[in-house]
Design a protein around this motif. Structure first.
Motif, PDB file in Angstrom:
ATOM      1  N   SER A   1     -35.914  -9.557 -24.083  1.00  0.00           N
ATOM      2  CA  SER A   1     -35.033  -9.052 -25.138  1.00  0.00           C
ATOM      3  C   SER A   1     -35.628  -7.888 -25.912  1.00  0.00           C
ATOM      4  O   SER A   1     -34.946  -7.250 -26.697  1.00  0.00           O
ATOM      5  N   ALA A   2     -36.912  -7.605 -25.715  1.00  0.00           N
ATOM      6  CA  ALA A   2     -37.577  -6.448 -26.313  1.00  0.00           C
ATOM      7  C   ALA A   2     -38.858  -6.210 -25.535  1.00  0.00           C
ATOM      8  O   ALA A   2     -39.356  -7.099 -24.840  1.00  0.00           O
ATOM      9  N   ALA A   3     -39.390  -5.009 -25.673  1.00  0.00           N
ATOM     10  CA  ALA A   3     -40.631  -4.683 -24.972  1.00  0.00           C
ATOM     11  C   ALA A   3     -41.769  -5.566 -25.482  1.00  0.00           C
ATOM     12  O   ALA A   3     -41.914  -5.775 -26.682  1.00  0.00           O
ATOM     13  N   LEU A   4     -42.557  -6.072 -24.551  1.00  0.00           N
ATOM     14  CA  LEU A   4     -43.683  -6.940 -24.894  1.00  0.00           C
ATOM     15  C   LEU A   4     -44.949  -6.093 -25.036  1.00  0.00           C
ATOM     16  O   LEU A   4     -45.407  -5.503 -24.050  1.00  0.00           O
TER      17      LEU A   4
ATOM     18  N   LYS B   1     -34.423  -1.768 -31.288  1.00  0.00           N
ATOM     19  CA  LYS B   1     -34.709  -3.088 -30.728  1.00  0.00           C
ATOM     20  C   LYS B   1     -35.723  -3.778 -31.620  1.00  0.00           C
ATOM     21  O   LYS B   1     -36.885  -3.372 -31.690  1.00  0.00           O
ATOM     22  N   SER B   2     -35.284  -4.813 -32.308  1.00  0.00           N
ATOM     23  CA  SER B   2     -36.129  -5.501 -33.283  1.00  0.00           C
ATOM     24  C   SER B   2     -36.008  -7.014 -33.115  1.00  0.00           C
ATOM     25  O   SER B   2     -34.910  -7.563 -33.205  1.00  0.00           O
ATOM     26  N   GLY B   3     -37.123  -7.664 -32.849  1.00  0.00           N
ATOM     27  CA  GLY B   3     -37.134  -9.121 -32.747  1.00  0.00           C
ATOM     28  C   GLY B   3     -36.197  -9.684 -31.702  1.00  0.00           C
ATOM     29  O   GLY B   3     -35.677 -10.790 -31.845  1.00  0.00           O
ATOM     30  N   GLY B   4     -35.944  -8.935 -30.625  1.00  0.00           N
ATOM     31  CA  GLY B   4     -35.044  -9.407 -29.578  1.00  0.00           C
ATOM     32  C   GLY B   4     -33.606  -8.967 -29.751  1.00  0.00           C
ATOM     33  O   GLY B   4     -32.789  -9.153 -28.865  1.00  0.00           O
TER      34      GLY B   4
ATOM     35  N   ASP C   1     -43.454  -1.341 -34.388  1.00  0.00           N
ATOM     36  CA  ASP C   1     -44.104  -2.441 -35.090  1.00  0.00           C
ATOM     37  C   ASP C   1     -44.603  -3.445 -34.072  1.00  0.00           C
ATOM     38  O   ASP C   1     -43.859  -3.824 -33.150  1.00  0.00           O
ATOM     39  N   LEU C   2     -45.847  -3.875 -34.207  1.00  0.00           N
ATOM     40  CA  LEU C   2     -46.451  -4.762 -33.221  1.00  0.00           C
ATOM     41  C   LEU C   2     -45.735  -6.100 -33.142  1.00  0.00           C
ATOM     42  O   LEU C   2     -45.502  -6.641 -32.060  1.00  0.00           O
ATOM     43  N   GLU C   3     -45.348  -6.669 -34.287  1.00  0.00           N
ATOM     44  CA  GLU C   3     -44.731  -7.995 -34.309  1.00  0.00           C
ATOM     45  C   GLU C   3     -43.278  -7.966 -33.866  1.00  0.00           C
ATOM     46  O   GLU C   3     -42.847  -8.785 -33.073  1.00  0.00           O
ATOM     47  N   TRP C   4     -42.513  -7.005 -34.366  1.00  0.00           N
ATOM     48  CA  TRP C   4     -41.059  -6.996 -34.158  1.00  0.00           C
ATOM     49  C   TRP C   4     -40.601  -6.054 -33.056  1.00  0.00           C
ATOM     50  O   TRP C   4     -39.433  -6.047 -32.697  1.00  0.00           O
ATOM     51  N   GLY C   5     -41.522  -5.264 -32.504  1.00  0.00           N
ATOM     52  CA  GLY C   5     -41.098  -4.228 -31.562  1.00  0.00           C
ATOM     53  C   GLY C   5     -40.756  -2.981 -32.347  1.00  0.00           C
ATOM     54  O   GLY C   5     -41.383  -1.939 -32.205  1.00  0.00           O
ATOM     55  N   GLU C   6     -39.730  -3.081 -33.164  1.00  0.00           N
ATOM     56  CA  GLU C   6     -39.379  -2.052 -34.130  1.00  0.00           C
ATOM     57  C   GLU C   6     -38.882  -2.729 -35.398  1.00  0.00           C
ATOM     58  O   GLU C   6     -38.306  -3.825 -35.333  1.00  0.00           O
ATOM     59  N   ILE C   7     -39.128  -2.106 -36.536  1.00  0.00           N
ATOM     60  CA  ILE C   7     -38.482  -2.516 -37.772  1.00  0.00           C
ATOM     61  C   ILE C   7     -37.579  -1.376 -38.216  1.00  0.00           C
ATOM     62  O   ILE C   7     -37.713  -0.241 -37.753  1.00  0.00           O
ATOM     63  N   ILE C   8     -36.657  -1.672 -39.109  1.00  0.00           N
ATOM     64  CA  ILE C   8     -35.649  -0.699 -39.502  1.00  0.00           C
ATOM     65  C   ILE C   8     -36.103   0.054 -40.749  1.00  0.00           C
ATOM     66  O   ILE C   8     -36.503  -0.548 -41.744  1.00  0.00           O
ATOM     67  N   GLY C   9     -36.058   1.371 -40.665  1.00  0.00           N
ATOM     68  CA  GLY C   9     -36.358   2.230 -41.803  1.00  0.00           C
ATOM     69  C   GLY C   9     -35.133   3.052 -42.158  1.00  0.00           C
ATOM     70  O   GLY C   9     -34.363   3.444 -41.281  1.00  0.00           O
ATOM     71  N   ALA C  10     -34.943   3.300 -43.441  1.00  0.00           N
ATOM     72  CA  ALA C  10     -33.776   4.064 -43.888  1.00  0.00           C
ATOM     73  C   ALA C  10     -34.204   5.171 -44.838  1.00  0.00           C
ATOM     74  O   ALA C  10     -34.921   4.926 -45.812  1.00  0.00           O
TER      75      ALA C  10
END
Length: 492
Positions: free
Chosen positions: A272-275, A397-400, A428-437
């Protein structure tokens, strides 16, 4: 006939589902789903693809409702437990759902809709044992609508038929050698193909057992691992990251015991996201397993997978699954040469039928010769595919989850003090990506705490930006288009 449900008769006394501290046999699942179907049908002979939405926690009840809808001839529309009411209302209105089945835990959330819509709301606890003649369902019928974010902003309903679902299941059960003695722990949301198809449906197809853990907890997961009942585990990279973090805080004797339990599994999957390679390596140190990475989308289930038997290469997603055809193509939809990067395109019985009510969007996502365009760029490297990234910066793609930046931007722009905004994914290492605005205000100031509280009333938590930057204007190119890569640089 629906093969998935017909096969359950061969496993009648085996345990199909473990949830809420109870064991449920296949026979019990057949009986309860028949009661759900009869209750939905009332005096009708067939629901004829009426959309039946349901808000039911991950449990035996979820499976019974899903199968009941299918057996009555309806299209199942699973709702997300964590979505706020506006997101749920959007799905109900978009699908024109006739009925919503819900459990008591969601009554307060849904109550504003009870009198404001013409939808029938049916409490699961009110479904009593009932029998009637059920319709014959052919595999070409629409079965499921799952919502996914796309570059158009608003989520699109992905329609799969019973034949599509069967193809998705058999691609995995064949390639990953599922059998009736398997036991999988399902910790993922059941409005997503990963939880619905890869775990629940594959287990039930095989006569295996699917165990539910309704609320995520690293301790609870490790406690279940320690019972040595499970032999399959699947999760998104974010969950593996959390498990590793928890593991590293334990005393050494507990770590050694956990590692011993994990070594007995036959299959561990990440998707569901890059490992991140670092997560793969840390989990291998803990468990002895090289996580099997695979690639898929709501529109096609799974399409590519590292081998069950064979070398799994970090950073690679493997080869096409059983029955799936893959090609890499350029911007003109011509196949590229080996070693060149191109868009992953898919063809096969696993690929979805249509986007609900959106014929133009459906047509746009297929080539003239019938290949589904994934939007993901990859290269075939030696013996397997390697994902290079999206061909659109507007998918995060964040957390799957696959999240539309455009959808979040549209919500942010409804704030009375926001003039404009740009939303991006931040590595982001944990989430794959986090959302920035990046926010452009109309006047004065706006605290990030107040803005976050406001957004959480409009969007699910996983779509809420984690970081903000306030600017006088957004970076743009000479054509006036926002250059999102420049926004990303503000966060990285």
């Amino acid at each position: 006939m629906i093969t998935l449900i017909e096969r359950a008769n061969s496993f009648s006394e085996r345990i199909a589902i473990k949830s809420d501290g109870q064991n449920y046999t296949y026979n019990r699942l057949l009986e309860q789903s028949a009661s759900v179907a009869a209750y939905l049908l009332q005096d009708q002979k067939d629901l004829n693809e009426a959309r039946i939405a349901f808000l039911v926690p991950a449990s035996f009840s979820y499976a019974a409702v899903q199968w009941g809808i299918w057996r009555a001839g309806g299209i199942a529309v699973p709702l997300c437990e964590k979505h706020p009411l506006p997101s749920i209302q959007y799905v109900l209105e978009d699908t024109k759902a006739t009925t919503v089945i819900y459990t008591e835990a969601f009554e307060e959330l849904l109550s504003p809709l009870f009198k404001s819509t013409n939808i029938q709301f049916l409490k699961y606890a009110d479904i009593t044992p009932k029998k009637c003649e059920l319709p014959t369902i052919t595999l070409d019928r629409r079965a499921l609508i799952l919502y996914t974010s796309g570059t158009t902003g608003l989520p699109k309903g992905v329609v799969t038929t019973h034949a599509n679902i069967e193809a998705q299941i058999t691609a995995l059960t064949t390639s990953w050698e599922w059998n009736k003695n398997d036991h999988v722990l399902n910790v993922l949301p059941l409005h997503h193909v990963h939880g619905i198809i890869n775990m629940l449906s594959c287990a039930l197809w095989s006569g295996a057992c699917c165990e539910f853990l309704p609320k995520f907890s690293p301790k609870a997961i490790f406690d279940i691992f320690s019972k040595d009942a499970l032999n399959i585990f699947m999760a998104v990279p974010t969950i593996y990251f959390k498990l590793i973090t928890y593991f590293n805080e334990l005393p050494q004797n507990e770590q050694l015991a956990i590692s011993d339990h994990l070594s007995k599994f036959r299959l561990m999957v990440s998707g569901s996201a890059a490992l991140p390679v670092s997560v793969l390596e840390e989990w291998k140190d803990i468990s002895g397993h090289t996580l099997l990475e695979r690639y898929g989308m709501t529109e096609m289930g799974m399409a590519i997978s590292n081998p069950y038997n064979g070398t799994r290469r970090p950073g690679h997603i493997g080869q096409p699954l059983h029955g799936v055809s893959i090609r890499l193509a350029d911007e003109n939809n011509n196949a590229v040469a080996v070693g060149e990067q191109g868009e992953i395109q898919i063809k096969g019985p696993n690929v979805f039928k249509e986007y609900w009510g959106k014929p133009d969007a459906t047509a746009e996502t297929f080539t003239q010769d019938g290949w589904f365009k994934s939007g993901d760029i990859a290269i075939f490297d030696i013996d397997s595919y390697q994902i290079l990234g999206r061909n659109s910066v507007d998918i995060i793609k964040s957390g799957g989850y696959k999240i539309s930046a455009l959808e979040i931007e549209e919500v942010l722009r409804t704030h009375p003090n926001i003039k404009d905004c740009g939303v991006v994914g931040i590595p982001d290492l944990e989430w794959g990506e986090i959302i920035g605005a990046s926010i452009i205000l109309k006047f004065g100031e706006l605290s990030t705490d107040d803005l976050t509280s406001w957004i959480q009333e409009k969007l699910p938590a996983y779509k809420t930006p984690r970081r903000f930057v306030f600017q006088d204007d957004l970076p743009r190119n000479v054509m006036g288009k926002v250059t999102k890569n420049e926004i990303k640089k503000l966060f990285i």
